[in-house]
Design an enzyme around this catalytic site. Structure first.
Site, PDB file in Angstrom:
ATOM      1  N   SER A 126      24.676 -10.720  21.222  1.00 27.03           N
ATOM      2  CA  SER A 126      24.057 -12.037  21.090  1.00 27.03           C
ATOM      3  C   SER A 126      24.264 -12.873  22.338  1.00 27.03           C
ATOM      4  O   SER A 126      25.301 -12.770  23.008  1.00 27.03           O
ATOM      5  CB  SER A 126      24.651 -12.772  19.886  1.00 27.03           C
ATOM      6  OG  SER A 126      24.204 -14.110  19.845  1.00 27.03           O
ATOM      7  N   TYR A 153      31.007 -16.863  15.284  1.00 25.65           N
ATOM      8  CA  TYR A 153      30.004 -15.794  15.389  1.00 25.65           C
ATOM      9  C   TYR A 153      29.944 -15.252  16.813  1.00 25.65           C
ATOM     10  O   TYR A 153      30.014 -14.040  17.035  1.00 25.65           O
ATOM     11  CB  TYR A 153      28.633 -16.323  14.952  1.00 25.65           C
ATOM     12  CG  TYR A 153      27.492 -15.416  15.355  1.00 25.65           C
ATOM     13  CD1 TYR A 153      27.295 -14.194  14.717  1.00 25.65           C
ATOM     14  CD2 TYR A 153      26.609 -15.782  16.372  1.00 25.65           C
ATOM     15  CE1 TYR A 153      26.253 -13.354  15.092  1.00 25.65           C
ATOM     16  CE2 TYR A 153      25.567 -14.948  16.748  1.00 25.65           C
ATOM     17  CZ  TYR A 153      25.394 -13.742  16.108  1.00 25.65           C
ATOM     18  OH  TYR A 153      24.366 -12.916  16.490  1.00 25.65           O
ATOM     19  N   LYS A 157      30.988 -11.416  18.299  1.00 23.31           N
ATOM     20  CA  LYS A 157      30.084 -10.563  19.061  1.00 23.31           C
ATOM     21  C   LYS A 157      30.688 -10.205  20.423  1.00 23.31           C
ATOM     22  O   LYS A 157      30.560  -9.070  20.893  1.00 23.31           O
ATOM     23  CB  LYS A 157      28.730 -11.257  19.235  1.00 23.31           C
ATOM     24  CG  LYS A 157      27.884 -11.270  17.967  1.00 23.31           C
ATOM     25  CD  LYS A 157      27.483  -9.854  17.578  1.00 23.31           C
ATOM     26  CE  LYS A 157      26.474  -9.815  16.472  1.00 23.31           C
ATOM     27  NZ  LYS A 157      26.072  -8.430  16.116  1.00 23.31           N
ATOM     28  N   LYS A 190      16.112 -17.000   5.766  1.00 20.21           N
ATOM     29  CA  LYS A 190      17.274 -17.359   6.570  1.00 20.21           C
ATOM     30  C   LYS A 190      17.780 -18.797   6.376  1.00 20.21           C
ATOM     31  O   LYS A 190      18.839 -19.160   6.879  1.00 20.21           O
ATOM     32  CB  LYS A 190      16.992 -17.109   8.059  1.00 20.21           C
ATOM     33  CG  LYS A 190      16.953 -15.624   8.405  1.00 20.21           C
ATOM     34  CD  LYS A 190      16.635 -15.373   9.866  1.00 20.21           C
ATOM     35  CE  LYS A 190      17.750 -15.809  10.793  1.00 20.21           C
ATOM     36  NZ  LYS A 190      18.962 -14.978  10.668  1.00 20.21           N
ATOM     37  N   HIS A 199      11.208 -24.071  10.844  1.00 22.11           N
ATOM     38  CA  HIS A 199      11.521 -25.383  10.271  1.00 22.11           C
ATOM     39  C   HIS A 199      10.514 -26.438  10.711  1.00 22.11           C
ATOM     40  O   HIS A 199      10.110 -27.299   9.920  1.00 22.11           O
ATOM     41  CB  HIS A 199      12.937 -25.804  10.657  1.00 22.11           C
ATOM     42  CG  HIS A 199      13.995 -25.019   9.946  1.00 22.11           C
ATOM     43  ND1 HIS A 199      14.144 -25.042   8.580  1.00 22.11           N
ATOM     44  CD2 HIS A 199      14.960 -24.176  10.401  1.00 22.11           C
ATOM     45  CE1 HIS A 199      15.144 -24.259   8.216  1.00 22.11           C
ATOM     46  NE2 HIS A 199      15.658 -23.715   9.311  1.00 22.11           N
ATOM     47  N   SER A 215      19.543 -35.621  22.624  1.00 21.09           N
ATOM     48  CA  SER A 215      20.491 -35.138  23.620  1.00 21.09           C
ATOM     49  C   SER A 215      21.701 -36.052  23.620  1.00 21.09           C
ATOM     50  O   SER A 215      21.572 -37.274  23.575  1.00 21.09           O
ATOM     51  CB  SER A 215      19.846 -35.137  25.006  1.00 21.09           C
ATOM     52  OG  SER A 215      20.828 -34.897  25.994  1.00 21.09           O
TER      53      SER A 215
END
Length: 340
Positions: A126, A153, A157, A190, A199, A215
């Site tokens: 990933s 996550y 990986k 998902k 979305h 931001s």
């Protein structure tokens, strides 16, 4: 849409983990469309939302992921290549033990099986391994131990990538593909982890506008955060090309290792969502909201895959632009909730 490849022996068998998921089911569809059905599929099939991803797909056998290694031991099947896409992919799951179980320990068992049986292995890594991008987005093995992923996550990986590179006992051919921001059909299940295209489409359909994160850095305008968005059709093309190279003995062991898999071109969320509006033939209306506090300090503001290594390995096909990929996804899938 699907890369047409030639396998010298169509009876060669592929073990595909994560087969009911977003990318896995798309690749299974591509294999089927290429006339290839000798696939043993592995996943957590208790998730009913994913069943539609397998509707009308053809495969040899279906194995529950928790039973895979017992089945391999008992059945001793002939397998010619493993495509390991199964993982816990939720970047908002902060219990590392969950990621360690499915993304590290499980992957080590897959690797050891492939080594022992002399089977080529392609697995999903990933772009989350790159963290905030302090060391760039170059798929060099030299920087793997320096990377600082921003969530459990990404850590899991990267831990497996590091482990794989340290192994003296390796599958004959192997690659770890660092997927960047993937979008496309078959991600309906998902939830929160579906792409912004998914979305955004549903927000626009419901309200006529879409919300993007503000931001929280002065060097990026609202919605100007940049990602390397890649259409799932291109992910499948690269994977099928690599499968063909390995099964046809065209791959060489000196090409083994980690590879980026993005387009090589960063685009802004504003551009991505403008493409959704345009594909829906609606005026662009974007609102900006605060990034949730639980992910604000772990949010990537820029990702862009350096794709030189894959090109050197022999893959030179162009990738979908954001505009072309989003248009195909919206027009041919989201608008009718069609699966691939």
């Amino acid at each position: 849409r699907c890369f047409k490849f030639i396998i010298m022996n169509t009876e060669k068998k592929i073990l595909l983990t994560g087969a009911a998921g977003f990318i896995g089911s798309y690749i299974l569809g591509c294999l089927n469309r290429s006339g290839y059905e000798q696939v043993i599929i592995v996943d957590d099939f208790t998730d009913e939302e994913k069943w539609w991803n397998l509707d009308e797909k053809k495969y040899l056998k279906k194995i529950e992921r928790s039973q895979l290694f017992d089945w391999l031991q008992d059945s001793q099947p002939t397998i010619d290549l493993v495509l390991h896409l199964g993982a816990r992919t939720d970047t908002t799951e902060f219990d590392y033990a969950v990621h360690e179980k499915w993304n590290v320990s499980y992957s080590k068992e897959i690797w050891n099986f492939c080594y022992q049986k002399n089977i080529p292995l392609i697995y999903a890594s990933s772009a989350a391994t790159y963290g905030a991008g302090e060391f760039g987005y170059i798929d060099s093995h030299e920087i793997i131990h320096q990377l600082q992923p921003l969530n459990p996550y990404g850590v899991s990986k990267n831990e497996f990538d590091k482990w794989a590179l340290q192994q003296k006992q390796q599958p004959p051919f192997w690659t770890g593909l660092k997927f960047f921001n993937v979008y496309g059909p078959n991600e309906y299940h998902k939830g929160r982890m579906a792409s912004m295209v998914f979305h955004g489409y549903h927000q626009i359909k419901k309200t006529g506008s879409v919300k993007l994160f503000k931001s929280h850095r002065p060097d990026f305008e609202n919605g100007g955060q940049l990602r390397d968005f890649i259409y799932v059709a291109d992910i499948a093309k690269v994977c099928l090309w690599m499968i063909a190279e390995m099964l046809n003995a065209k791959w060489e062991a000196n090409k083994n290792g980690l590879y980026n898999l993005g387009t090589g071109k960063a685009r802004s969320f504003n551009e991505l969502l403008s493409a959704v509006f345009n594909s829906m033939q609606l005026p662009v209306h974007i609102e900006y909201i605060d990034t949730p506090a639980d992910i604000r300090d772990k949010y990537q503001y820029f990702t862009e895959a350096n794709m030189h290594k894959l090109q050197i390995a022999g893959y030179t096909d162009p990738f979908y632009s954001v505009e072309a990929g989003v248009h195909d996804y919206v027009s041919n899938y989201l608008s009718t909730k069609k699966y691939f």
